[in-house]
Design a protein around this motif. Sequence first.
Motif, short mmCIF file in Angstrom:
data_model
loop_
_atom_site.label_atom_id
_atom_site.label_comp_id
_atom_site.label_asym_id
_atom_site.label_seq_id
_atom_site.Cartn_x
_atom_site.Cartn_y
_atom_site.Cartn_z
N GLY A 1 47.40 31.77 34.86
CA GLY A 1 48.11 33.01 34.84
C GLY A 1 48.19 33.96 33.62
O GLY A 1 48.28 35.35 33.80
N VAL B 1 45.45 39.02 36.83
CA VAL B 1 44.86 38.28 37.67
C VAL B 1 43.49 38.48 37.61
O VAL B 1 42.79 39.45 37.01
CB VAL B 1 45.67 39.12 39.00
CG1 VAL B 1 46.97 38.70 39.20
CG2 VAL B 1 45.29 40.66 39.04
N LEU B 2 42.75 37.79 38.65
CA LEU B 2 41.14 37.98 38.60
C LEU B 2 40.80 39.15 39.69
O LEU B 2 41.41 39.54 40.41
CB LEU B 2 40.64 36.45 39.38
CG LEU B 2 40.91 35.25 38.80
CD1 LEU B 2 40.41 34.25 39.56
CD2 LEU B 2 39.86 35.09 37.59
N LEU C 1 39.10 40.07 34.80
CA LEU C 1 40.36 40.16 34.89
C LEU C 1 41.10 41.46 34.87
O LEU C 1 40.42 42.30 34.14
CB LEU C 1 41.11 39.31 33.52
CG LEU C 1 40.88 37.68 33.40
CD1 LEU C 1 41.38 37.24 31.97
CD2 LEU C 1 41.59 37.04 34.39
N GLY D 1 35.77 38.27 39.17
CA GLY D 1 36.11 37.24 38.54
C GLY D 1 36.38 35.86 39.56
O GLY D 1 36.22 34.88 39.14
N GLN D 2 37.11 36.00 40.74
CA GLN D 2 37.13 35.21 41.51
C GLN D 2 35.92 34.55 41.99
O GLN D 2 35.86 33.26 42.15
CB GLN D 2 37.98 35.74 42.80
CG GLN D 2 38.42 34.76 43.99
CD GLN D 2 39.46 33.67 43.25
OE1 GLN D 2 40.46 33.98 42.82
NE2 GLN D 2 38.91 32.40 43.21
N LEU E 1 37.84 31.29 31.46
CA LEU E 1 38.39 31.92 32.80
C LEU E 1 38.96 31.03 33.67
O LEU E 1 39.91 31.31 34.31
CB LEU E 1 37.19 32.72 33.23
CG LEU E 1 37.32 33.42 34.58
CD1 LEU E 1 38.38 34.85 34.23
CD2 LEU E 1 36.03 34.19 35.04
N GLN E 2 38.38 29.95 34.03
CA GLN E 2 39.15 28.99 34.96
C GLN E 2 40.51 28.82 34.58
O GLN E 2 41.16 28.29 35.27
CB GLN E 2 38.28 27.67 35.08
CG GLN E 2 38.63 26.71 36.06
CD GLN E 2 37.74 25.41 36.02
OE1 GLN E 2 37.67 24.72 35.09
NE2 GLN E 2 37.07 25.24 37.35
N ALA F 1 42.70 31.53 35.30
CA ALA F 1 43.04 31.75 36.62
C ALA F 1 44.04 30.82 37.53
O ALA F 1 44.79 31.22 38.12
CB ALA F 1 41.69 31.47 37.33
N VAL G 1 35.04 32.17 39.23
CA VAL G 1 35.83 31.13 38.95
C VAL G 1 35.26 29.84 40.19
O VAL G 1 35.21 28.87 40.11
CB VAL G 1 37.29 31.45 39.31
CG1 VAL G 1 38.27 30.16 39.62
CG2 VAL G 1 37.42 32.00 37.93
N ASP G 2 35.22 30.61 41.34
CA ASP G 2 34.76 29.69 42.79
C ASP G 2 33.42 29.01 42.61
O ASP G 2 33.01 27.85 42.92
CB ASP G 2 34.29 30.66 43.86
CG ASP G 2 35.72 31.05 44.48
OD1 ASP G 2 36.97 30.70 44.28
OD2 ASP G 2 35.93 32.20 45.30
#
Length: 299
Positions: A17, A57-58, A49, A62-63, A10-11, A14, A66-67
């Motif tokens: 793209g 896009v996340l 996603l 998802g964001q 996933l990272q 992200a 990733v954070d």
Amino acid sequence: MIDVSALRALQSVAALGTLAQAADELGFTASAVSQQIKRLERQIGVAVLAPAGRRVVLTPAGQAVVDSAPAVFQAMERCTEAAQSVSRGAPRGLLRVVAFSTAIRGLLAPAIGRLSTTCPDLRLHVTEMDPDDALRCVDAGTADLALVHDADGVPAAAAPSLIQRHVHTDFGDVVMSRDHPLASIDAPLTGRDLVGHAWVTSPPGTVCHQWFRRLFADLTDAPNVRHLVDDFATQLALAASDNVVALVPRLARPAVGDELVVRPLRRQPKRDVAAAWRHSADASPAIRAVLAELVSAAQ
């Protein structure tokens, strides 16, 4: 529990793209990356996603994942490195290194030769890569150590998760045939000395082409560029055969032989070379051993 490989996938998606680009970076198929993402979504219970044309896009969830991912990876790596440092202390295993081509030639190759004797259980896997891509790979965990250079005096941008350490300053010199008029000048050459001579230089967009342009920045005379060649050994062959002048970084310069001479410049072009690795890998015996050899190679 979250699957770490799925989190890594996933990272990468992200950052890049698309599933295809992430698959190329991770060494999987796009289908395998897609399955990893779906597994992650099942594990956390939400979509991470969303489609956006030909890209993805996340989602907000998802964001958030990733954070949080860097902290997860760093904690796992610190755990591994601590265990390895305590249990053996000696550098061993595989270290993935990404570096630009002249650093491979001038720094890594000599270091690898010595490491084969001093650290026989350590293996380096070297991949040529431009600085921005190299730093991103180390940050993403697909490489362990990067060698990068600045761009016209501006250091390559590194994520907060990375440590950078200066290991070398590379300078550029001019090279010409032994019977070239510039070869008889013993003092460091100035821009005025270089006017009127034919050149072979690196293509536009490269650091060495920026160096070349700066040699003539204060002069009204346009340089006479006869050849545009990216390979420095080829530049030297043309300098010997076609009586052109080349501007070559010291890290990239092979032995010039009897046909050529090297002359320094009064205003030497330079670039700083740095090593970069993740904070979480700072205790790695392998990274510390390679850094020590890189500094030694630079000297």
